[in-house]
Design a protein around this motif. Structure first.
Motif, PDB file in Angstrom:
ATOM      1  N   ILE A  77     -22.831  11.947   6.701  1.00  0.00           N
ATOM      2  CA  ILE A  77     -23.679  12.448   7.796  1.00  0.00           C
ATOM      3  C   ILE A  77     -22.945  13.519   8.634  1.00  0.00           C
ATOM      4  N   GLN A  78     -21.524  12.824   8.787  1.00  0.00           N
ATOM      5  CA  GLN A  78     -20.626  13.486   9.663  1.00  0.00           C
ATOM      6  C   GLN A  78     -20.144  15.043   8.902  1.00  0.00           C
ATOM      7  N   ALA A  79     -19.963  14.933   7.413  1.00  0.00           N
ATOM      8  CA  ALA A  79     -19.714  15.891   6.827  1.00  0.00           C
ATOM      9  C   ALA A  79     -20.794  16.996   6.764  1.00  0.00           C
ATOM     10  N   VAL A  80     -22.044  16.600   6.542  1.00  0.00           N
ATOM     11  CA  VAL A  80     -23.139  17.299   6.522  1.00  0.00           C
ATOM     12  C   VAL A  80     -23.432  18.140   7.690  1.00  0.00           C
ATOM     13  N   GLU A  85     -17.494  12.904  15.100  1.00  0.00           N
ATOM     14  CA  GLU A  85     -17.731  11.451  15.744  1.00  0.00           C
ATOM     15  C   GLU A  85     -16.587  10.425  15.462  1.00  0.00           C
ATOM     16  N   GLY A  86     -15.932  10.557  14.345  1.00  0.00           N
ATOM     17  CA  GLY A  86     -14.776   9.574  14.006  1.00  0.00           C
ATOM     18  C   GLY A  86     -15.321   8.401  13.365  1.00  0.00           C
ATOM     19  N   PHE A  89     -16.656   2.411  13.198  1.00  0.00           N
ATOM     20  CA  PHE A  89     -16.468   1.157  13.663  1.00  0.00           C
ATOM     21  C   PHE A  89     -15.284   1.061  14.575  1.00  0.00           C
ATOM     22  N   ARG A  90     -15.066   2.206  15.171  1.00  0.00           N
ATOM     23  CA  ARG A  90     -13.885   2.685  16.218  1.00  0.00           C
ATOM     24  C   ARG A  90     -13.989   1.433  17.465  1.00  0.00           C
ATOM     25  N   SER A  91     -14.872   1.463  17.991  1.00  0.00           N
ATOM     26  CA  SER A  91     -14.826   0.691  19.207  1.00  0.00           C
ATOM     27  C   SER A  91     -14.671  -0.900  18.835  1.00  0.00           C
ATOM     28  N   GLN A  92     -15.111  -1.312  17.829  1.00  0.00           N
ATOM     29  CA  GLN A  92     -14.808  -2.632  17.242  1.00  0.00           C
ATOM     30  C   GLN A  92     -13.201  -2.739  16.824  1.00  0.00           C
ATOM     31  N   LEU A  93     -12.965  -1.972  16.380  1.00  0.00           N
ATOM     32  CA  LEU A  93     -11.292  -1.714  15.810  1.00  0.00           C
ATOM     33  C   LEU A  93     -10.391  -1.784  17.010  1.00  0.00           C
ATOM     34  N   ASP A  94     -10.816  -1.177  18.243  1.00  0.00           N
ATOM     35  CA  ASP A  94     -10.049  -1.102  19.302  1.00  0.00           C
ATOM     36  C   ASP A  94      -9.970  -2.225  20.219  1.00  0.00           C
ATOM     37  N   ARG A  95     -11.134  -2.918  20.028  1.00  0.00           N
ATOM     38  CA  ARG A  95     -11.258  -4.229  20.670  1.00  0.00           C
ATOM     39  C   ARG A  95      -9.990  -5.133  20.519  1.00  0.00           C
TER      40      ARG A  95
END
Length: 210
Positions: A77-80, A85-86, A89-95
């Motif tokens: 979706i981001q490529a299209v 957006e990155g 799961f960035r928020s969970q990985l940074d927690r």
């Protein structure tokens, strides 16, 4: 001061965890309780038919299938859309999910307290400090032999899981009736124990009174 605040924070975290468990059992949030009940029941039923290794492997495999599929979907979706957006799961990985030393120390202290209490109670029951209490334990263990003959450990866990999630609802609806029957049962049990204690030798009764 910092250590005291950390201990208070750890204690509050444990209290929040226990309160969350109570809310699940009492169905304060029906959706979360339904999910927790369904997942726990499915896992226990799977453990009754499969090995623990197989159950854990299937659970992790299912989790990976969901996360990998979602990651690939979001990447496409981001490529299209050519968005940045990155990682989804960035928020969970940074927690921060690491266990602090204060939390581990508090949990170890609580485990030590409970273990000491269990050791003291086990010693007084097995060494017959109080004959009536030891007879109660003997009766319970005798009943458990029949339970063990009819059910295995996983089946008992399944029944306990169903009981934990259904008993609070039943108690809320039938509170007055259940309380009345419990009081009646307690009074009858006290009468039986009193009769049993009256039949004990006088030396035993004096030791118990002391």
């Amino acid at each position: 001061m910092e250590e005291a605040s950390s201990l208070n924070h750890s204690s509050s975290s444990l209290k929040e965890l226990s309160q969350a468990a109570v809310q699940l059992i009492h169905w304060r949030e029906p959706k979360k309780s339904a999910v927790a009940f369904s997942v726990s029941l499915v896992v226990l039923v799977a453990m009754a038919t499969l090995s623990v290794i197989s159950v854990m492997s299937y659970l992790l495999l299912a989790c990976l299938c969901v996360t990998i599929t979602f990651r690939v979907y979001k990447s496409v979706i981001q490529a299209v859309q050519k968005s940045n957006e990155g990682h989804p799961f960035r928020s969970q990985l940074d927690r921060d999910i690491s266990v602090s030393s204060e939390s581990a120390r508090l949990l170890a202290e609580q485990c030590r307290t409970q273990l000491n209490r269990f050791s003291v109670q086990t010693r007084r029951l097995l060494l017959v400090e109080d004959l009536v209490d030891s007879l109660k334990l003997a009766a319970v263990m005798w009943l458990m032999t029949y339970v063990g003959a009819m059910f295995n450990g996983v089946t008992i866990l399944i029944l306990a899981d169903v009981l934990f999630f259904t008993a609070p609802l039943i108690y809320q609806k039938k509170k007055s009736q259940i309380d009345r029957h419990v009081e009646l049962l307690q009074s009858n049990l006290e009468k039986v124990l009193q009769r049993l204690q009256d039949k004990l030798p006088g030396a035993v009764r004096r030791t118990k009174a002391d």
